[in-house]
Design a protein around this motif. Sequence first.
Motif, PDB file in Angstrom:
ATOM      1  N   ARG A 215      -2.886   7.079   4.090  1.00 52.51           N
ATOM      2  CA  ARG A 215      -2.164   7.137   2.814  1.00 52.51           C
ATOM      3  C   ARG A 215      -2.720   8.251   1.927  1.00 52.51           C
ATOM      4  O   ARG A 215      -1.969   9.006   1.304  1.00 52.51           O
ATOM      5  CB  ARG A 215      -2.263   5.785   2.089  1.00 52.51           C
ATOM      6  CG  ARG A 215      -1.576   5.745   0.754  1.00 52.51           C
ATOM      7  CD  ARG A 215      -0.084   5.902   0.858  1.00 52.51           C
ATOM      8  NE  ARG A 215       0.522   5.866  -0.467  1.00 52.51           N
ATOM      9  CZ  ARG A 215       1.766   6.153  -0.705  1.00 52.51           C
ATOM     10  NH1 ARG A 215       2.570   6.479   0.281  1.00 52.51           N
ATOM     11  NH2 ARG A 215       2.240   6.118  -1.920  1.00 52.51           N
TER      12      ARG A 215
ATOM     13  N   PHE B 299       0.825  -1.209   0.000  1.00 52.04           N
ATOM     14  CA  PHE B 299       0.000   0.000   0.000  1.00 52.04           C
ATOM     15  C   PHE B 299       0.859   1.259   0.000  1.00 52.04           C
ATOM     16  O   PHE B 299       0.419   2.312  -0.431  1.00 52.04           O
ATOM     17  CB  PHE B 299      -1.003  -0.033   1.162  1.00 52.04           C
ATOM     18  CG  PHE B 299      -0.632   0.762   2.367  1.00 52.04           C
ATOM     19  CD1 PHE B 299      -1.248   1.969   2.619  1.00 52.04           C
ATOM     20  CD2 PHE B 299       0.325   0.304   3.258  1.00 52.04           C
ATOM     21  CE1 PHE B 299      -0.926   2.708   3.738  1.00 52.04           C
ATOM     22  CE2 PHE B 299       0.649   1.038   4.374  1.00 52.04           C
ATOM     23  CZ  PHE B 299       0.035   2.240   4.615  1.00 52.04           C
TER      24      PHE B 299
ATOM     25  N   VAL C 232      -4.767  -3.453  -3.297  1.00 53.38           N
ATOM     26  CA  VAL C 232      -3.962  -4.021  -2.218  1.00 53.38           C
ATOM     27  C   VAL C 232      -4.868  -4.570  -1.117  1.00 53.38           C
ATOM     28  O   VAL C 232      -4.643  -5.669  -0.599  1.00 53.38           O
ATOM     29  CB  VAL C 232      -2.955  -2.990  -1.663  1.00 53.38           C
ATOM     30  CG1 VAL C 232      -2.263  -3.508  -0.416  1.00 53.38           C
ATOM     31  CG2 VAL C 232      -1.932  -2.634  -2.733  1.00 53.38           C
TER      32      VAL C 232
ATOM     33  N   GLU D 231      -5.880   3.379   4.787  1.00 58.85           N
ATOM     34  CA  GLU D 231      -6.239   4.074   3.545  1.00 58.85           C
ATOM     35  C   GLU D 231      -6.337   5.582   3.754  1.00 58.85           C
ATOM     36  O   GLU D 231      -5.789   6.361   2.960  1.00 58.85           O
ATOM     37  CB  GLU D 231      -7.563   3.528   3.014  1.00 58.85           C
ATOM     38  CG  GLU D 231      -7.978   4.144   1.701  1.00 58.85           C
ATOM     39  CD  GLU D 231      -9.249   3.522   1.144  1.00 58.85           C
ATOM     40  OE1 GLU D 231     -10.048   4.277   0.561  1.00 58.85           O
ATOM     41  OE2 GLU D 231      -9.447   2.308   1.284  1.00 58.85           O
TER      42      GLU D 231
ATOM     43  N   GLU E 283      -5.821   1.982  -6.454  1.00 58.98           N
ATOM     44  CA  GLU E 283      -4.662   1.129  -6.180  1.00 58.98           C
ATOM     45  C   GLU E 283      -4.694   0.609  -4.750  1.00 58.98           C
ATOM     46  O   GLU E 283      -4.346  -0.547  -4.495  1.00 58.98           O
ATOM     47  CB  GLU E 283      -3.365   1.893  -6.434  1.00 58.98           C
ATOM     48  CG  GLU E 283      -3.113   2.174  -7.900  1.00 58.98           C
ATOM     49  CD  GLU E 283      -1.869   3.024  -8.131  1.00 58.98           C
ATOM     50  OE1 GLU E 283      -1.170   3.363  -7.151  1.00 58.98           O
ATOM     51  OE2 GLU E 283      -1.595   3.342  -9.292  1.00 58.98           O
ATOM     52  N   LEU E 284      -5.125   1.446  -3.818  1.00 60.12           N
ATOM     53  CA  LEU E 284      -5.256   1.007  -2.433  1.00 60.12           C
ATOM     54  C   LEU E 284      -6.270  -0.122  -2.318  1.00 60.12           C
ATOM     55  O   LEU E 284      -6.068  -1.082  -1.570  1.00 60.12           O
ATOM     56  CB  LEU E 284      -5.661   2.175  -1.531  1.00 60.12           C
ATOM     57  CG  LEU E 284      -4.553   3.189  -1.240  1.00 60.12           C
ATOM     58  CD1 LEU E 284      -5.144   4.486  -0.702  1.00 60.12           C
ATOM     59  CD2 LEU E 284      -3.537   2.605  -0.279  1.00 60.12           C
TER      60      LEU E 284
ATOM     61  N   HIS F 153       3.126   1.986  -1.921  1.00 57.39           N
ATOM     62  CA  HIS F 153       3.436   2.368  -3.300  1.00 57.39           C
ATOM     63  C   HIS F 153       2.200   2.854  -4.054  1.00 57.39           C
ATOM     64  O   HIS F 153       2.296   3.224  -5.216  1.00 57.39           O
ATOM     65  CB  HIS F 153       4.055   1.181  -4.044  1.00 57.39           C
ATOM     66  CG  HIS F 153       5.302   0.694  -3.414  1.00 57.39           C
ATOM     67  ND1 HIS F 153       6.496   1.370  -3.504  1.00 57.39           N
ATOM     68  CD2 HIS F 153       5.547  -0.394  -2.643  1.00 57.39           C
ATOM     69  CE1 HIS F 153       7.423   0.723  -2.828  1.00 57.39           C
ATOM     70  NE2 HIS F 153       6.872  -0.353  -2.295  1.00 57.39           N
ATOM     71  N   CYS F 154       1.059   2.841  -3.401  1.00 57.39           N
ATOM     72  CA  CYS F 154      -0.191   3.223  -4.055  1.00 57.39           C
ATOM     73  C   CYS F 154      -0.296   4.738  -4.202  1.00 57.39           C
ATOM     74  O   CYS F 154       0.055   5.482  -3.292  1.00 57.39           O
ATOM     75  CB  CYS F 154      -1.383   2.708  -3.250  1.00 57.39           C
ATOM     76  SG  CYS F 154      -1.465   0.918  -3.179  1.00 57.39           S
TER      77      CYS F 154
ATOM     78  N   GLY G 161      -0.444  -3.201 -13.027  1.00 63.91           N
ATOM     79  CA  GLY G 161       0.008  -3.291 -11.654  1.00 63.91           C
ATOM     80  C   GLY G 161       0.600  -4.640 -11.318  1.00 63.91           C
ATOM     81  O   GLY G 161       0.852  -4.934 -10.168  1.00 63.91           O
TER      82      GLY G 161
END
Length: 151
Positions: free
Chosen positions: A134, A8, A20, A131, A16-17, A10-11, A89
């Motif tokens: 991030r 996560f 993961v 989440e 993208e999260l 790298h999201c 991805g």
Amino acid sequence: HRAMLAGFAHCASREELHIVRDGWLLALASDLCPEEYEPVRNRIVLDPRVAAGASGAGSSDGGKGDGTDDASDKSKEDAADAAAEKDDGGALARTVASARKSPAWDNLTRAVKAKAFEVGSDLDAMWRTLEDGRVQWLTAASAAHPLKMTL
């Protein structure tokens, strides 16, 4: 499953999260809920997009992977799946996109969350904290970029 969660970092987006997050749920299910995991695993194993991605080849079925045109797919999941495939991805994105299309996906996620609840863990709250943190970091980093360019 720490390695899965480490992804996560790298999201760069919520989509993208969510890839993961769903990979994390798949990993938990493989250990904790084998009966619910098996039909989803079978869907992944039989998905030509997953196999084609592993070999570096493309798919010619319009991105569905199973040759069907299921109009009932959720648009949010479709957008996330499309994002996963577009940015290539990697294996995780292709695997999660395939798993989400399994008719057993919702049952798998409910079973994993129920197991977690049995031991006093709230997976949704845990993930929401990761989440939100991030996304806040991404927002702060992108807001600071113009200032860095000025300096």
